[in-house]
Design an enzyme around this catalytic site. Structure first.
Site, PDB file in Angstrom:
ATOM      1  N   TYR A   1       0.825  -1.209   0.000  1.00  0.00           N
ATOM      2  CA  TYR A   1       0.000   0.000   0.000  1.00  0.00           C
ATOM      3  C   TYR A   1       0.866   1.270   0.000  1.00  0.00           C
ATOM      4  O   TYR A   1       0.423   2.328   0.435  1.00  0.00           O
ATOM      5  CB  TYR A   1      -0.947  -0.002   1.199  1.00  0.00           C
ATOM      6  CG  TYR A   1      -2.247  -0.716   0.896  1.00  0.00           C
ATOM      7  CD1 TYR A   1      -3.422  -0.010   0.649  1.00  0.00           C
ATOM      8  CD2 TYR A   1      -2.298  -2.097   0.804  1.00  0.00           C
ATOM      9  CE1 TYR A   1      -4.602  -0.664   0.340  1.00  0.00           C
ATOM     10  CE2 TYR A   1      -3.474  -2.758   0.499  1.00  0.00           C
ATOM     11  CZ  TYR A   1      -4.624  -2.030   0.267  1.00  0.00           C
ATOM     12  OH  TYR A   1      -5.796  -2.678  -0.050  1.00  0.00           O
TER      13      TYR A   1
ATOM     14  N   ALA B   1      -5.794 -12.208  -2.064  1.00  0.00           N
ATOM     15  CA  ALA B   1      -5.691 -13.229  -1.018  1.00  0.00           C
ATOM     16  C   ALA B   1      -6.151 -14.592  -1.532  1.00  0.00           C
ATOM     17  O   ALA B   1      -5.522 -15.624  -1.259  1.00  0.00           O
ATOM     18  CB  ALA B   1      -6.512 -12.813   0.202  1.00  0.00           C
TER      19      ALA B   1
ATOM     20  N   GLY C   1     -10.218  -5.933  -4.175  1.00  0.00           N
ATOM     21  CA  GLY C   1      -8.869  -6.234  -4.651  1.00  0.00           C
ATOM     22  C   GLY C   1      -8.081  -7.062  -3.658  1.00  0.00           C
ATOM     23  O   GLY C   1      -7.331  -7.976  -4.038  1.00  0.00           O
ATOM     24  N   ASP C   2      -8.238  -6.748  -2.363  1.00  0.00           N
ATOM     25  CA  ASP C   2      -7.570  -7.550  -1.321  1.00  0.00           C
ATOM     26  C   ASP C   2      -8.100  -8.975  -1.322  1.00  0.00           C
ATOM     27  O   ASP C   2      -7.342  -9.934  -1.168  1.00  0.00           O
ATOM     28  CB  ASP C   2      -7.791  -6.909   0.052  1.00  0.00           C
ATOM     29  CG  ASP C   2      -7.145  -5.545   0.161  1.00  0.00           C
ATOM     30  OD1 ASP C   2      -5.925  -5.454  -0.035  1.00  0.00           O
ATOM     31  OD2 ASP C   2      -7.867  -4.572   0.434  1.00  0.00           O
ATOM     32  N   CYS C   3      -9.413  -9.121  -1.491  1.00  0.00           N
ATOM     33  CA  CYS C   3     -10.019 -10.451  -1.538  1.00  0.00           C
ATOM     34  C   CYS C   3      -9.487 -11.240  -2.722  1.00  0.00           C
ATOM     35  O   CYS C   3      -9.130 -12.420  -2.591  1.00  0.00           O
ATOM     36  CB  CYS C   3     -11.538 -10.348  -1.599  1.00  0.00           C
ATOM     37  SG  CYS C   3     -12.381 -11.940  -1.618  1.00  0.00           S
TER      38      CYS C   3
END
Length: 465
Positions: free
Chosen positions: A144, A261, A256-258
């Protein structure tokens, strides 16, 4: 049964805050909306959210990140306790806090505060980082732009050639280490990293291929929101486009994180990059449909016990879990002997009604009694496998009787869906649903599509062919 493989997440944690309210008027001293606050929630963001999502399904996840002595850092520790194991690098300054003010579920403004940077990870933290990476089967870098990846870059470069490494980049962050298996920029990041004109798939394919060559990455997966994900490689002229299984209406914050991951988790378990991306697109769609990062169920309930972060496939457990969090359970039923366009359209429409879709399917014996000699054309196991592979279907339940009434009495869906041109009150299941306040509905069905017609057409083609 072999469980999910351990995963390491490296990156910058933020503290996300949502101030929720309603707005019905403007301020008298400026043309700005006045928000009457109804709720206030905080949760880990950035790498913290990615790690928590990766840990769903009882996966062992270690999070390497920079935390300090400030209140925001302590709030992150509390939220992640029992979910992921923390390996901390010293934080110089305070943890970034990103506050969204929402009215009616829509963001009005975001306020950013804080912004410390990682200190040197010498001594004990450095050894802990090296050990955490060595014990993992894959690594996700959630960058980030706060330079945690820079602090441990040498360790990341050392493992990139030995295990799958997924890098979720940031325009102000570090370039991925050479050898990354998949790099996952979104559309805006891809444009920022490769300036140029064009928003077409061809333009994004060229950007992805250029980035893959620049970063010496095996593949680049450009996330395009509702259009899906474009998987590209250096020098490859034909990328793979993976569209979402259905249109997910909801808060895209954290999608996006999902995706990153889920991609890393799939690679840790041995999936090929193409398989990992397809699985991750489906999980990201389900994540958005459930409310995104703002979904309170992510933090107010214990981590899921599903293996590998997979979706719940037991229909009764799924229905119970959805009801417990206040969701709507939708069910439909039929033989589904030859899946055709009419079936697919019905299932996609049914899934959009609620929070899960359970398909009740006739057993082989039940289908034979209904349809007569020569049926089923496909045995039950094959029919279940085809249905379960659809992104719109969350679980499949089987009934032996001529009607699903007994199954529905146990499943107790909120909505029962059928396709056709008859009235909902004429459905034989409607009376059963009234016992618990369920509702039967009829959805439009594509004309001219039926298993019987397809089978007849195939038989005629065989005779004349």
């Amino acid at each position: 049964m072999i469980g999910p493989k351990p995963l390491a997440v490296v990156g910058d944690v933020l503290l996300d805050e949502d101030i929720e309210g309603v707005s019905t008027r403007l301020s008298p001293d400026a043309p700005a909306p006045v928000v009457d606050v109804t709720g206030d929630r905080i949760r880990p963001g950035g790498a913290g959210l990615a790690a928590a999502l990766a840990a769903r399904g009882d996966r062992e996840v270690v999070l390497v990140t920079a935390l300090g002595d400030d209140g925001a850092s302590e709030a992150v520790r509390r939220a992640l306790r029992g979910r992921v194991r923390l390996v901390e690098i010293p934080l110089v300054g305070t943890l970034p806090v990103k506050t969204r003010v929402l009215a009616g579920g829509r963001p009005l403004v975001r306020i950013d505060r804080g912004g410390g940077t990682p200190g040197e990870a010498d001594g004990e933290p450095d050894c802990a980082v090296r050990e955490a990476l060595a014990q993992s089967h894959a690594v996700l870098v959630a960058d980030y732009g706060r330079h945690t990846a820079r602090a441990v870059r040498a360790h990341l470069a050392a493992v990139a050639g030995r295990m799958p490494l997924v890098w979720d980049p940031h325009p102000r962050g570090e370039a991925p280490v050479p050898g990354a298996r998949i790099v996952t920029p979104n559309a805006a990041e891809a444009c920022a990293l490769t300036p140029g004109d064009g928003q077409s798939l061809r333009a994004y394919a060229e950007r992805g291929a250029e980035l893959a060559e620049r970063w010496r990455a095996a593949a680049v997966a450009v996330t395009l929101g509702e259009r899906g994900v474009l998987l590209t490689r250096a020098g490859a002229e034909t990328p793979m486009l993976v569209p979402p299984p259905y249109r997910a209406e909801g808060d895209p914050c954290g999608a996006g994180d999902c995706f990153a991951a889920a991609t890393a988790a799939a690679l840790a378990d041995g999936a090929l990059p193409e398989e990992a991306v397809q699985r991750a697109v489906a999980e990201a769609a389900a994540f958005v449909a459930a409310g995104g990062a703002a979904n309170p169920a992510l933090w107010e309930t214990a981590p899921s016990a599903l293996p590998g972060g997979a979706r719940e496939t037991d229909p009764f457990a799924l229905a119970r879990r959805v009801r417990e969090r206040g969701g709507t359970v939708v069910a439909t039923g039929g033989c589904f002997d030859l899946l055709h366009a009419g079936h697919v359209g019905l299932l996609e429409s049914a899934r959009r009604i609620g929070d899960c879709l359970i398909v009740c399917v006739n057993s082989d014996e039940s289908l034979a009694r209904r349809k007569g000699p020569g049926r089923p054309l496909n045995p039950l196991a094959d029919r279940i496998r085809v249905l379960a592979a659809l992104g719109s279907v969350d679980a499949v339940a089987v009934f032996e009787e001529d009607t699903p009434a007994a199954l529905l009495s146990t499943l107790r869906p909120d909505v029962w869906v059928k396709g056709g041109d008859y009235a909902a009150e004429d459905l034989p299941e409607a009376e059963v649903l009234r016992e618990w306040g369920g509702q039967a509905v009829v959805l439009p069905y594509l004309d001219g599509r039926s298993t019987t017609l397809l089978a007849r057409r195939a038989a005629q083609a065989a005779v004349h062919g």
